[in-house]
Design an enzyme around this catalytic site. Sequence first.
Site, PDB file in Angstrom:
ATOM      1  N   HIS A 307       0.829  -1.218   0.000  1.00 50.28           N
ATOM      2  CA  HIS A 307       0.000   0.000   0.000  1.00 50.28           C
ATOM      3  C   HIS A 307       0.859   1.262   0.000  1.00 50.28           C
ATOM      4  O   HIS A 307       0.591   2.215  -0.722  1.00 50.28           O
ATOM      5  CB  HIS A 307      -0.901   0.016   1.229  1.00 50.28           C
ATOM      6  CG  HIS A 307      -1.950  -1.047   1.206  1.00 50.28           C
ATOM      7  ND1 HIS A 307      -2.926  -1.095   0.254  1.00 50.28           N
ATOM      8  CD2 HIS A 307      -2.157  -2.111   2.009  1.00 50.28           C
ATOM      9  CE1 HIS A 307      -3.712  -2.142   0.468  1.00 50.28           C
ATOM     10  NE2 HIS A 307      -3.262  -2.781   1.524  1.00 50.28           N
ATOM     11  N   ASP A 327       9.940  -6.729  -4.886  1.00 49.53           N
ATOM     12  CA  ASP A 327       9.002  -7.353  -3.961  1.00 49.53           C
ATOM     13  C   ASP A 327       9.144  -8.860  -4.103  1.00 49.53           C
ATOM     14  O   ASP A 327       9.538  -9.349  -5.163  1.00 49.53           O
ATOM     15  CB  ASP A 327       7.561  -6.915  -4.268  1.00 49.53           C
ATOM     16  CG  ASP A 327       6.658  -7.078  -3.048  1.00 49.53           C
ATOM     17  OD1 ASP A 327       6.185  -6.051  -2.532  1.00 49.53           O
ATOM     18  OD2 ASP A 327       6.426  -8.219  -2.603  1.00 49.53           O
ATOM     19  N   ASP A 410      13.200   6.807  10.450  1.00 44.73           N
ATOM     20  CA  ASP A 410      12.033   7.158  11.279  1.00 44.73           C
ATOM     21  C   ASP A 410      11.746   6.079  12.318  1.00 44.73           C
ATOM     22  O   ASP A 410      10.974   6.305  13.237  1.00 44.73           O
ATOM     23  CB  ASP A 410      10.815   7.328  10.350  1.00 44.73           C
ATOM     24  CG  ASP A 410       9.575   7.841  11.070  1.00 44.73           C
ATOM     25  OD1 ASP A 410       9.689   8.831  11.814  1.00 44.73           O
ATOM     26  OD2 ASP A 410       8.485   7.242  10.893  1.00 44.73           O
ATOM     27  N   GLU A 415      12.484   1.758  20.634  1.00 48.57           N
ATOM     28  CA  GLU A 415      11.953   3.123  20.616  1.00 48.57           C
ATOM     29  C   GLU A 415      11.426   3.467  22.008  1.00 48.57           C
ATOM     30  O   GLU A 415      10.879   2.594  22.692  1.00 48.57           O
ATOM     31  CB  GLU A 415      10.827   3.224  19.577  1.00 48.57           C
ATOM     32  CG  GLU A 415      11.353   2.991  18.164  1.00 48.57           C
ATOM     33  CD  GLU A 415      10.271   3.054  17.083  1.00 48.57           C
ATOM     34  OE1 GLU A 415       9.087   3.247  17.426  1.00 48.57           O
ATOM     35  OE2 GLU A 415      10.631   2.913  15.904  1.00 48.57           O
ATOM     36  N   HIS A 446       9.470   8.095  14.670  1.00 44.44           N
ATOM     37  CA  HIS A 446       8.404   7.191  14.198  1.00 44.44           C
ATOM     38  C   HIS A 446       7.099   7.954  13.923  1.00 44.44           C
ATOM     39  O   HIS A 446       6.037   7.642  14.489  1.00 44.44           O
ATOM     40  CB  HIS A 446       8.161   6.068  15.228  1.00 44.44           C
ATOM     41  CG  HIS A 446       7.483   4.862  14.640  1.00 44.44           C
ATOM     42  ND1 HIS A 446       7.712   3.588  15.081  1.00 44.44           N
ATOM     43  CD2 HIS A 446       6.561   4.726  13.642  1.00 44.44           C
ATOM     44  CE1 HIS A 446       6.959   2.720  14.398  1.00 44.44           C
ATOM     45  NE2 HIS A 446       6.247   3.405  13.518  1.00 44.44           N
ATOM     46  N   ILE A 447       7.204   8.931  13.038  1.00 46.35           N
ATOM     47  CA  ILE A 447       6.042   9.788  12.758  1.00 46.35           C
ATOM     48  C   ILE A 447       5.449   9.532  11.375  1.00 46.35           C
ATOM     49  O   ILE A 447       4.611  10.301  10.905  1.00 46.35           O
ATOM     50  CB  ILE A 447       6.409  11.291  12.870  1.00 46.35           C
ATOM     51  CG1 ILE A 447       7.630  11.608  11.992  1.00 46.35           C
ATOM     52  CG2 ILE A 447       6.615  11.705  14.318  1.00 46.35           C
ATOM     53  CD1 ILE A 447       7.849  13.082  11.745  1.00 46.35           C
ATOM     54  N   GLY A 448       5.868   8.435  10.730  1.00 44.67           N
ATOM     55  CA  GLY A 448       5.387   8.183   9.360  1.00 44.67           C
ATOM     56  C   GLY A 448       3.879   8.246   9.239  1.00 44.67           C
ATOM     57  O   GLY A 448       3.331   8.845   8.312  1.00 44.67           O
ATOM     58  N   GLY A 449       3.170   7.650  10.189  1.00 36.38           N
ATOM     59  CA  GLY A 449       1.697   7.620  10.100  1.00 36.38           C
ATOM     60  C   GLY A 449       1.063   8.680  10.978  1.00 36.38           C
ATOM     61  O   GLY A 449      -0.155   8.669  11.187  1.00 36.38           O
TER      62      GLY A 449
END
Length: 568
Positions: A307, A327, A410, A415, A446-449
Site C-alpha cells: 500500500h 518485492d 524514522d 523506541e 516514528h512519525i510516518g503515520g
Amino acid sequence: MLRCRAGVATIAPGWRLSEFIAPTTEAAVIDATLWDCVAVKAVAAMAEGGNQSLGAASQGHEAAESVRFLSELRWAGEQRKVQAEAFHRAGFSPPGNAGSFAAMMAAQAGAQVLANGSAIHPSSSPPTSFSPPRARAQSQSVPLSAPRLLTPFDTGDIKILLLENVSQGAVKMLKEQGYQVDFHTKAWSEEELIQNIGQYHAIGIRSKTKLTSKVFRAAHKLLVVGCFCIGTNQVDLESAAKAGVAVFNSPFANSRSVAELVIGEMIGLSRQLGDRANEMRQGTWNKVSKGCYEVRGKILGIVGYGHIGSQLSVLAEAMGMHVIYYDVVPLMPLGSAKQVPTLNELLGTADFVSLHVPELAETKNMIRAEQIKAMKKGAYLINNARGTVVDIPALVEGLKSGHLAGAAVDVFPKEPAASGPGTFSDELNSWASELCKLPNVMLTPHIGGSTEEAQRMIGIEVSDALIRYMNFGGSVGAVNFPEVDLRAITEADSRVIRICYVHQNQPGSLRAVNEILGSFNVDKQHSDSHKDVAYLMADISGVSENDVREIYDRISKTNANILTRLLS
Ligand SMILES: O=C(O)[C@H](O)COP(=O)(O)O
C-alpha cells in the site's frame, strides 16, 4: 396490500421483496421495472409505517407516478449506499443519517440505505406466521427491518483500554457504544499490562505496546485487540488466537501519510535541508550548492510494493523520478514503474532506496553492511518501515565512509515508550549519539503515520472493527483469526440469539456444538478455521430467556471451547 394484475398479494414487514417478484405468479407478465418499482414503493412505505394499500400497478397514471417516485427513491438509496460504502472504505462515517453506526453496518452488509437514512436490510428472515412462496428467490432480498444492536450476555459492562494516544475520534465512537473507556497517551510495559489487563474486554494500541504471551495469559476477559496502525508485529498473534482474542489493524489508512513523508525526506536529503536548518538555528549562514540535487530524473528504488510503496511510486513519478521496485511476489506496476528481480539489482541502480516491508524474520537486518556496499556511491537510504530492517551500525559505517550521501530514519530497533526529552539515548540504542552526529542524516521519532488525517481514519476504521466484533461477532478483517460473519439480526427477529464460539480446530467440535443447538431453530450459521483455532457464529431462534443460560453453560463446557459469547 399490494395489488397487481395477478390479483392481490399481501406484504408485511420482514418479508422479502424478491419473493414478491417470483416468476411463479402472473406478476411476471408485468413490465419488470414497473413491477419492481411498485413493490419497492410498497416496501419503502411499510418500512415507515406498516402495511399500506397500493393500487398502482394496474392503473396507468398511478403506475407512471410510482415509476417516477421509485426511480428517485432507488436512485437516492443507491447513492447513499454507494456513498456509505465509499466513506467506510476510506475510513470515514458517511454524513447525515447514513453516518449512524446502524446505517454504516447496513451499508457494509449490502443494505440499501434510504434517502431518509433508514436502512432496508437485505437479510431479515420472514416472520414465522407467513408461509413462504413456492419459489424462494435466491437473489438479494429486501427486508424491512433495521439491524438490531446486540448486547453481550454475561459480559458485564464492556471496558476498553486505549494506549499510545489513539485518536479522540476512536474514543468518542467507543464511548458512544456505552463502553467504559480508559485512555492513556503512553505505551504500557509488559509488567503494567500484566497487572491491569485482567479487567479489560478490549485493548487499543499502536506500534509500541508489546502484547506478549504473558500478557494474554493474564487477560482473562479480553475479547479483542485493535492495533490502531498498520503493523501487528508488536502482538503475539498466535497467543492471541489461542486465547480466543481476535486482532484487528488498519491495513492502509496511513499509507498516504508515510508516502508523503518519504517524498519530503528525498527532497530534504538531496538538498541537505536538515543540516542547513540546524546551522541557521545556530546562527550559521551556509549557502552551498555542492552535493545538492533536484530529485527530478533520479531513480527511486522501493523495497516492498504494498500500500505504501505503490502510493510512493505514483507520487515520485509525478515529480519526474524513475521508479523501480523489488518485492517477493510479482506485482503489477503503477504508472511507468518497473519491478526488478533481485534486491541487489535495485540497490545497485537506485539513487534513493526506500524500505516498505513488514517486520518479519526474513526482513530482520535485510539491509546490512553487504547491502549498503551494494548501493550506488552517493545514494541515500530511507527507512520508515521497521527499525529491525536496517543494521544501524552498518549504516553508520556507510555514512562515515562517504559511500552513502545521507539517510532518513524514522524507525528504530528500540523506541522510547513515550515522548519527552532525553528519551532517545545511548541507553536505549548504543549507537544513538553517533548516528545523531552524522551529517545529512534526518532522524524522526516514528512519525510516518502521524498525521491528523491518518489518525482520524485509523481511529474510525479500527473502532468500527472492535465494535463490530464485540457487538455483532463479525471477525472479517482479523489478522490472526478465522474471518466469519453473519447477516444482521433485525428488529423484526424476535427471540433470536447469536452464538459466537471460538474453539480448538479439532474433529468433533462442530458436532458437539450442533448437538446443543439442534434443539432450536438454527436460522443461520457460519464457521471457519485458521491454524489451530476455529470460530463459529450461529443465530438461533425460538429461544426463551431460560434457555439462554443453559445454552451458554453447555457450549462453554464443550471440550473444544476456547471462548463462548452469546449476543441477543
Ligand atoms: O505500523 C504503523 O502503522 C506505523 O508504523 C505507525 O505506527 P504508530 O501508529 O505507532 O505511529
